[in-house]
Design a protein around this motif. Sequence first.
Motif, PDB file in Angstrom:
ATOM      1  N   UNK A   1       8.459   5.152  -1.259  1.00  0.00           N
ATOM      2  CA  UNK A   1       9.591   6.079  -1.294  1.00  0.00           C
ATOM      3  C   UNK A   1       9.770   6.680  -2.686  1.00  0.00           C
ATOM      4  N   UNK A   2       9.532   5.872  -3.730  1.00  0.00           N
ATOM      5  CA  UNK A   2       9.668   6.379  -5.097  1.00  0.00           C
ATOM      6  C   UNK A   2       8.663   7.502  -5.361  1.00  0.00           C
ATOM      7  N   UNK A   3       7.416   7.292  -4.961  1.00  0.00           N
ATOM      8  CA  UNK A   3       6.396   8.317  -5.162  1.00  0.00           C
ATOM      9  C   UNK A   3       6.658   9.546  -4.296  1.00  0.00           C
ATOM     10  N   UNK A   4       7.197   9.311  -3.099  1.00  0.00           N
ATOM     11  CA  UNK A   4       7.513  10.423  -2.212  1.00  0.00           C
ATOM     12  C   UNK A   4       8.604  11.308  -2.823  1.00  0.00           C
ATOM     13  N   UNK A   5       9.622  10.679  -3.398  1.00  0.00           N
ATOM     14  CA  UNK A   5      10.706  11.438  -4.029  1.00  0.00           C
ATOM     15  C   UNK A   5      10.187  12.218  -5.232  1.00  0.00           C
ATOM     16  N   UNK A   6       9.349  11.573  -6.042  1.00  0.00           N
ATOM     17  CA  UNK A   6       8.777  12.256  -7.213  1.00  0.00           C
ATOM     18  C   UNK A   6       7.947  13.463  -6.776  1.00  0.00           C
ATOM     19  N   UNK A   7       7.202  13.289  -5.699  1.00  0.00           N
ATOM     20  CA  UNK A   7       6.384  14.391  -5.180  1.00  0.00           C
ATOM     21  C   UNK A   7       7.262  15.527  -4.676  1.00  0.00           C
ATOM     22  N   UNK A   8       8.326  15.182  -3.958  1.00  0.00           N
ATOM     23  CA  UNK A   8       9.220  16.212  -3.412  1.00  0.00           C
ATOM     24  C   UNK A   8       9.951  16.974  -4.515  1.00  0.00           C
TER      25      UNK A   8
ATOM     26  N   UNK B   1      14.797  -8.732 -10.517  1.00  0.00           N
ATOM     27  CA  UNK B   1      14.338  -7.775 -11.523  1.00  0.00           C
ATOM     28  C   UNK B   1      14.188  -6.408 -10.856  1.00  0.00           C
ATOM     29  N   UNK B   2      14.758  -5.382 -11.476  1.00  0.00           N
ATOM     30  CA  UNK B   2      14.744  -4.036 -10.907  1.00  0.00           C
ATOM     31  C   UNK B   2      14.093  -3.079 -11.895  1.00  0.00           C
ATOM     32  N   UNK B   3      13.226  -2.232 -11.377  1.00  0.00           N
ATOM     33  CA  UNK B   3      12.588  -1.184 -12.175  1.00  0.00           C
ATOM     34  C   UNK B   3      13.040   0.161 -11.616  1.00  0.00           C
ATOM     35  N   UNK B   4      13.680   0.970 -12.467  1.00  0.00           N
ATOM     36  CA  UNK B   4      14.231   2.249 -12.028  1.00  0.00           C
ATOM     37  C   UNK B   4      13.637   3.383 -12.851  1.00  0.00           C
TER      38      UNK B   4
ATOM     39  N   UNK C   1      15.786   6.717  -9.315  1.00  0.00           N
ATOM     40  CA  UNK C   1      14.936   6.274  -8.212  1.00  0.00           C
ATOM     41  C   UNK C   1      14.501   4.832  -8.468  1.00  0.00           C
ATOM     42  N   UNK C   2      14.690   3.975  -7.481  1.00  0.00           N
ATOM     43  CA  UNK C   2      14.219   2.593  -7.586  1.00  0.00           C
ATOM     44  C   UNK C   2      12.704   2.576  -7.415  1.00  0.00           C
ATOM     45  N   UNK C   3      11.997   2.040  -8.407  1.00  0.00           N
ATOM     46  CA  UNK C   3      10.537   1.973  -8.372  1.00  0.00           C
ATOM     47  C   UNK C   3      10.035   0.633  -7.840  1.00  0.00           C
ATOM     48  N   UNK C   4      10.799  -0.397  -8.075  1.00  0.00           N
ATOM     49  CA  UNK C   4      10.362  -1.705  -7.616  1.00  0.00           C
ATOM     50  C   UNK C   4      11.458  -2.742  -7.770  1.00  0.00           C
TER      51      UNK C   4
ATOM     52  N   UNK D   1       0.939  -4.166 -10.172  1.00  0.00           N
ATOM     53  CA  UNK D   1       0.447  -3.470  -8.981  1.00  0.00           C
ATOM     54  C   UNK D   1       1.063  -2.089  -8.819  1.00  0.00           C
ATOM     55  N   UNK D   2       1.861  -1.643  -9.791  1.00  0.00           N
ATOM     56  CA  UNK D   2       2.504  -0.338  -9.699  1.00  0.00           C
ATOM     57  C   UNK D   2       1.882   0.607 -10.722  1.00  0.00           C
ATOM     58  N   UNK D   3       1.374   1.725 -10.256  1.00  0.00           N
ATOM     59  CA  UNK D   3       0.822   2.728 -11.154  1.00  0.00           C
ATOM     60  C   UNK D   3       1.874   3.811 -11.369  1.00  0.00           C
ATOM     61  N   UNK D   4       2.517   3.755 -12.514  1.00  0.00           N
ATOM     62  CA  UNK D   4       3.597   4.695 -12.812  1.00  0.00           C
ATOM     63  C   UNK D   4       3.361   5.323 -14.179  1.00  0.00           C
ATOM     64  N   UNK D   5       3.825   6.529 -14.329  1.00  0.00           N
ATOM     65  CA  UNK D   5       3.734   7.221 -15.602  1.00  0.00           C
ATOM     66  C   UNK D   5       5.127   7.679 -16.019  1.00  0.00           C
ATOM     67  N   UNK D   6       5.471   7.437 -17.264  1.00  0.00           N
ATOM     68  CA  UNK D   6       6.773   7.846 -17.767  1.00  0.00           C
ATOM     69  C   UNK D   6       6.711   8.173 -19.245  1.00  0.00           C
ATOM     70  N   UNK D   7       7.624   8.992 -19.700  1.00  0.00           N
ATOM     71  CA  UNK D   7       7.662   9.375 -21.106  1.00  0.00           C
ATOM     72  C   UNK D   7       8.273   8.267 -21.953  1.00  0.00           C
ATOM     73  N   UNK D   8       9.372   7.664 -21.450  1.00  0.00           N
ATOM     74  CA  UNK D   8      10.065   6.617 -22.186  1.00  0.00           C
ATOM     75  C   UNK D   8      10.210   5.374 -21.321  1.00  0.00           C
ATOM     76  N   UNK D   9      10.280   4.219 -21.972  1.00  0.00           N
ATOM     77  CA  UNK D   9      10.582   2.958 -21.301  1.00  0.00           C
ATOM     78  C   UNK D   9      11.799   2.356 -21.977  1.00  0.00           C
ATOM     79  N   UNK D  10      12.777   1.956 -21.183  1.00  0.00           N
ATOM     80  CA  UNK D  10      14.022   1.419 -21.702  1.00  0.00           C
ATOM     81  C   UNK D  10      14.244   0.005 -21.184  1.00  0.00           C
TER      82      UNK D  10
END
Length: 214
Positions: free
Chosen positions: A112-119, A161-164, A172-175, A195-204
């Motif tokens: 769902x996270x990747x679907x939202x990013x794509x949309x 643990x939540x990754x957003x 968007x909840x990533x995991x 197991x999650x392939x994600x790309x982001x500019x910043x990590x907080x």
Amino acid sequence: PAWYNTKINFIKGGAKMNMRNKKRLALFIWKYLNEKHQKTYIKNKRGRPIKYENKLIIFALLVKTLFRLSFRDTEDFLLELFPNQPIPDFSTLFYRFKNMDKEIIENLIQELAYEIKYRLEAKEFYCIIADGTGFGYAETYNLKYKRGEEIRQVKLHIKTEVLMGIVRGKRVILGVKTGEAYTCERKLLKEMIKDIKIEGIYFLGDSYYGMEVE
């Protein structure tokens, strides 16, 4: 598709929707699950074949959570939505929810996270945020050591643990990863992101996540 663009109007305040809009949103979720690869919701295990496929059980879980329904109300809602389809009763729903493989839900969240990013036509997330918490539930139990003169009682609880991700101003909840009480948050995060392939500019995240994880 055109029907996808209508969902945003219904997601906020799911418990307060009228029945017509609840059915429209539920059918959107059902259509989405049917469009995904079936292998995502199938876990090969030994034993007799399951009577109700995982896809239907996942759908029931999403509907129950979104509309804040009881188990009996969830059964009634499914019967009204699918009058010509076999529907699990409330006791079966409870059993299947309790024994559902967590990996199935984790994979769905990522999809769902990747679907939202794509949309939203975004190549990457602007910011990825990690945070952990614990919450209590159900009964209390006695600690194995004393605090002062008495043995302290605490509630059963789990660590989460939540990754957003932030993309186009949307959260968007990533995991999500859960563990037993007092599980190390860093280890839960490490298990989740491997197991999650994600790309982001910043990590907080707080300084706790900067410590080395064995």
